[in-house]
Design a protein around this motif. Sequence first.
Motif, PDB file in Angstrom:
ATOM      1  N   UNK A 176       0.852  -1.190   0.000  1.00 45.93           N
ATOM      2  CA  UNK A 176       0.000   0.000   0.000  1.00 45.93           C
ATOM      3  C   UNK A 176       0.888   1.241   0.000  1.00 45.93           C
ATOM      4  N   UNK A 177       0.714   2.082  -1.012  1.00 48.25           N
ATOM      5  CA  UNK A 177       1.540   3.288  -1.125  1.00 48.25           C
ATOM      6  C   UNK A 177       0.634   4.500  -1.362  1.00 48.25           C
ATOM      7  N   UNK A 178       1.168   5.678  -1.056  1.00 53.24           N
ATOM      8  CA  UNK A 178       0.463   6.910  -1.402  1.00 53.24           C
ATOM      9  C   UNK A 178       0.805   7.271  -2.842  1.00 53.24           C
ATOM     10  N   UNK A 179      -0.157   7.845  -3.529  1.00 58.46           N
ATOM     11  CA  UNK A 179       0.028   8.126  -4.956  1.00 58.46           C
ATOM     12  C   UNK A 179       1.028   9.251  -5.201  1.00 58.46           C
ATOM     13  N   UNK A 180       1.189  10.136  -4.239  1.00 55.66           N
ATOM     14  CA  UNK A 180       2.051  11.299  -4.465  1.00 55.66           C
ATOM     15  C   UNK A 180       3.123  11.344  -3.379  1.00 55.66           C
ATOM     16  N   UNK A 181       4.132  10.512  -3.514  1.00 64.01           N
ATOM     17  CA  UNK A 181       5.098  10.373  -2.415  1.00 64.01           C
ATOM     18  C   UNK A 181       6.241  11.388  -2.484  1.00 64.01           C
ATOM     19  N   UNK A 182       6.949  11.519  -1.367  1.00 65.76           N
ATOM     20  CA  UNK A 182       8.189  12.296  -1.371  1.00 65.76           C
ATOM     21  C   UNK A 182       9.312  11.363  -1.822  1.00 65.76           C
ATOM     22  N   UNK A 183      10.514  11.922  -1.956  1.00 61.77           N
ATOM     23  CA  UNK A 183      11.643  11.134  -2.450  1.00 61.77           C
ATOM     24  C   UNK A 183      11.931   9.917  -1.574  1.00 61.77           C
ATOM     25  N   UNK A 184      11.880  10.119  -0.254  1.00 66.03           N
ATOM     26  CA  UNK A 184      12.189   9.008   0.646  1.00 66.03           C
ATOM     27  C   UNK A 184      11.201   7.863   0.433  1.00 66.03           C
ATOM     28  N   UNK A 185       9.924   8.204   0.261  1.00 64.05           N
ATOM     29  CA  UNK A 185       8.920   7.157   0.037  1.00 64.05           C
ATOM     30  C   UNK A 185       9.090   6.506  -1.339  1.00 64.05           C
ATOM     31  N   UNK A 186       9.545   7.275  -2.310  1.00 66.93           N
ATOM     32  CA  UNK A 186       9.811   6.689  -3.633  1.00 66.93           C
ATOM     33  C   UNK A 186      10.859   5.594  -3.507  1.00 66.93           C
ATOM     34  N   UNK A 187      11.894   5.868  -2.715  1.00 68.70           N
ATOM     35  CA  UNK A 187      12.960   4.860  -2.531  1.00 68.70           C
ATOM     36  C   UNK A 187      12.402   3.639  -1.797  1.00 68.70           C
ATOM     37  N   UNK A 188      11.656   3.886  -0.723  1.00 67.86           N
ATOM     38  CA  UNK A 188      11.075   2.767   0.041  1.00 67.86           C
ATOM     39  C   UNK A 188      10.127   1.948  -0.833  1.00 67.86           C
ATOM     40  N   UNK A 189       9.292   2.644  -1.594  1.00 64.74           N
ATOM     41  CA  UNK A 189       8.337   1.932  -2.451  1.00 64.74           C
ATOM     42  C   UNK A 189       9.067   1.030  -3.439  1.00 64.74           C
ATOM     43  N   UNK A 224      -3.711  -1.158   9.582  1.00 64.40           N
ATOM     44  CA  UNK A 224      -3.951  -0.616  10.920  1.00 64.40           C
ATOM     45  C   UNK A 224      -3.105   0.612  11.230  1.00 64.40           C
ATOM     46  N   UNK A 225      -1.930   0.681  10.638  1.00 64.32           N
ATOM     47  CA  UNK A 225      -1.040   1.796  10.916  1.00 64.32           C
ATOM     48  C   UNK A 225      -0.933   2.647   9.662  1.00 64.32           C
ATOM     49  N   UNK A 226      -1.261   3.927   9.801  1.00 63.73           N
ATOM     50  CA  UNK A 226      -1.309   4.797   8.619  1.00 63.73           C
ATOM     51  C   UNK A 226       0.070   5.347   8.303  1.00 63.73           C
ATOM     52  N   UNK A 227       0.977   4.467   8.012  1.00 65.17           N
ATOM     53  CA  UNK A 227       2.314   4.904   7.629  1.00 65.17           C
ATOM     54  C   UNK A 227       2.714   4.116   6.390  1.00 65.17           C
ATOM     55  N   UNK A 228       3.098   4.847   5.359  1.00 70.85           N
ATOM     56  CA  UNK A 228       3.357   4.197   4.073  1.00 70.85           C
ATOM     57  C   UNK A 228       4.865   4.179   3.755  1.00 70.85           C
ATOM     58  N   UNK A 229       5.295   3.233   2.932  1.00 71.20           N
ATOM     59  CA  UNK A 229       4.530   2.123   2.377  1.00 71.20           C
ATOM     60  C   UNK A 229       4.267   1.051   3.439  1.00 71.20           C
ATOM     61  N   UNK A 230       3.164   0.355   3.251  1.00 77.69           N
ATOM     62  CA  UNK A 230       2.806  -0.721   4.179  1.00 77.69           C
ATOM     63  C   UNK A 230       2.665  -2.025   3.395  1.00 77.69           C
ATOM     64  N   UNK A 231       3.083  -3.107   4.009  1.00 78.03           N
ATOM     65  CA  UNK A 231       2.927  -4.424   3.387  1.00 78.03           C
ATOM     66  C   UNK A 231       1.961  -5.253   4.224  1.00 78.03           C
ATOM     67  N   UNK A 232       1.001  -5.830   3.547  1.00 71.58           N
ATOM     68  CA  UNK A 232       0.066  -6.747   4.201  1.00 71.58           C
ATOM     69  C   UNK A 232       0.198  -8.116   3.540  1.00 71.58           C
ATOM     70  N   UNK A 233       0.131  -9.159   4.349  1.00 72.72           N
ATOM     71  CA  UNK A 233       0.100 -10.521   3.821  1.00 72.72           C
ATOM     72  C   UNK A 233      -1.198 -11.166   4.300  1.00 72.72           C
ATOM     73  N   UNK A 234      -1.963 -11.624   3.355  1.00 80.04           N
ATOM     74  CA  UNK A 234      -3.270 -12.214   3.665  1.00 80.04           C
ATOM     75  C   UNK A 234      -4.079 -11.318   4.614  1.00 80.04           C
ATOM     76  N   UNK A 235      -4.044 -10.025   4.334  1.00 82.40           N
ATOM     77  CA  UNK A 235      -4.850  -9.078   5.105  1.00 82.40           C
ATOM     78  C   UNK A 235      -4.278  -8.696   6.442  1.00 82.40           C
ATOM     79  N   UNK A 236      -3.053  -9.124   6.736  1.00 83.14           N
ATOM     80  CA  UNK A 236      -2.432  -8.794   8.020  1.00 83.14           C
ATOM     81  C   UNK A 236      -1.241  -7.870   7.767  1.00 83.14           C
TER      82      UNK A 236
END
Lengths: 450, 99
Positions: free
Chosen positions: B8-21, B58-70
């Motif tokens: 799960x990523x935000x559509x308009x990220x900053x540079x740091x999030x681009x690297x993480x994504x 559950x945590x609104x911090x991106x990027x987030x990874x979920x596996x089977x909804x967890x």
Amino acid sequence: MNSKELVLSALRNEVTPRTPWVPFVGCHAAKLLGVGADEFFRSADLIVKGVQVAAERYRADGIPALFDLQLEAEAMGCELQWAPHNPPSVASHPLADGKKLADLKIPTEKDGRFPIVLDAMRRICETTGKDKAIYGLITGPFTLALHLLGTDIFYNMIDEPEETHEVMAFCRDVCIHTAQMYMDTGVDVIAVVDPMTSQISPDNFHEFVTPYCIDIFDYIRSKGKMGSLFVCGNAKRNIEEMCQCHADSLSIDENIPLDYVRDMCQKYNMSFGGNIKLTVTMLFGSVSDNVNDAMNCIAIGGNKGFILSPGCDMPFDVPEENCEAVAAVVHGDVADLMETTSPLEGIEVTLPDYTDPTKVYIDAITLDSESCAPCQYTMEAIRTAAEGLENLVITEYKIKFKEAVAVMMKLGVTNIPTICIDGEIAFVSIIPDNDELRNAFIAALKKKGL
Amino acid sequence: MKYHGQLVVMASPCTACVILNALNIETLDKVARERSDFSWELVQLMHPKDVATVEGLEVEKMPAVLINGEQITAGTILSPRALNRLLDTYSEEDGLSTL
């Protein structure tokens, strides 16, 4: 003191007459020019124009010449993936794909996009840089190592520490050479941007980042320039370690409390910057949200060694009026901004009769004391100072409402929070101490024989 | 057992999030190539309020990874080794271990 001197003074951890404002404009400059980020980052003309437009429109005191953390990686063989509305991203990692460290060379002014960027930087320094501080941003050593190694670096720090140190030493040398190239163009500040250090522990930071950052910042200082260390993400646990990297300043995003960083930086006699919220405020917030966030940051940051800036580079689609709102706070003309963004046609207000001999009218012009910390302190100060005094009429005018903006205009108030006594501006953007405020109230009462 | 990941990523990220994504995409791609029991999808949020549309986030911090909804990460990098270990130690009773 012009804008550039203001930024440099703050970086030296000095008291400044007003808060310097450095918008971290990266790919957002492309939006201002109506071009894609993929086009912007590959054109010296667009970079120069974009910085010029952003610096003027947002009345910046300082601005990065470029915010592109992929530049050095690309010049060393990392493939990039380009996007029209985002910065490019690294799509391959040479050291994870079979190359050896000995195969890599430190990029020079002829490699990758450096010819374009260095040309743009020289022109920016000669124009926008005449009176504004120009930041040359280099990719920090850990983020650069991550570009070269990919996620292998996290296990290599445990399994192959010696090899990891060799990579970090190489990245340090790249940083120093890039800093030198940027300083030769005339930039005022070198920012070492190392956002991926938020992913490691203080112990790993101490072992794998601190010694290399010290070398980089010592080199920058030896050349008579100042250096700032930027981090994004939840790096609170590493802040004290960062303070020992010999940087002049730290810049952080909204993941770290600004008061924590302020206290830590002041302990190490460093300046600090931040941390307007990028997404919630700048990208999706209203003009009032941006005024509020900027005021809160300034209230926490204070007037010694603090630079107001976004938490990281601004997303492409940040509304221009939100940046203008931050500029209005810094430059003290919020009233003009509010009138522009919230036309007052048809709004009529009547001010109290300040000649009323039976009352003294205390008007506080705020954003909203329920959401804006400095406004809250102002209202608390007024109520405390007024305790036990009779015949005072205290009114808070919240400029998130048009009627309050109209009052603000009529009173001639330009910034918030402002306290007026009987229609006269008494305290602007300052929370007076209790004695001073109470004495002002008493003097106004005596003037009317009350 | 089949595992399905969501980045799960935000559509308009900053540079740091681009690297993480980008690094998280690499990890998920690599593991999906290596394992037939794993697939993944990219979920791009246009606005923070859209967080509620992703079940298990559950945590609104991106990027987030979920596996089977967890949700297993928030604002951090997931390495292929860590993800493989997580999937290998999956327990039917306890679900995913934490990273």
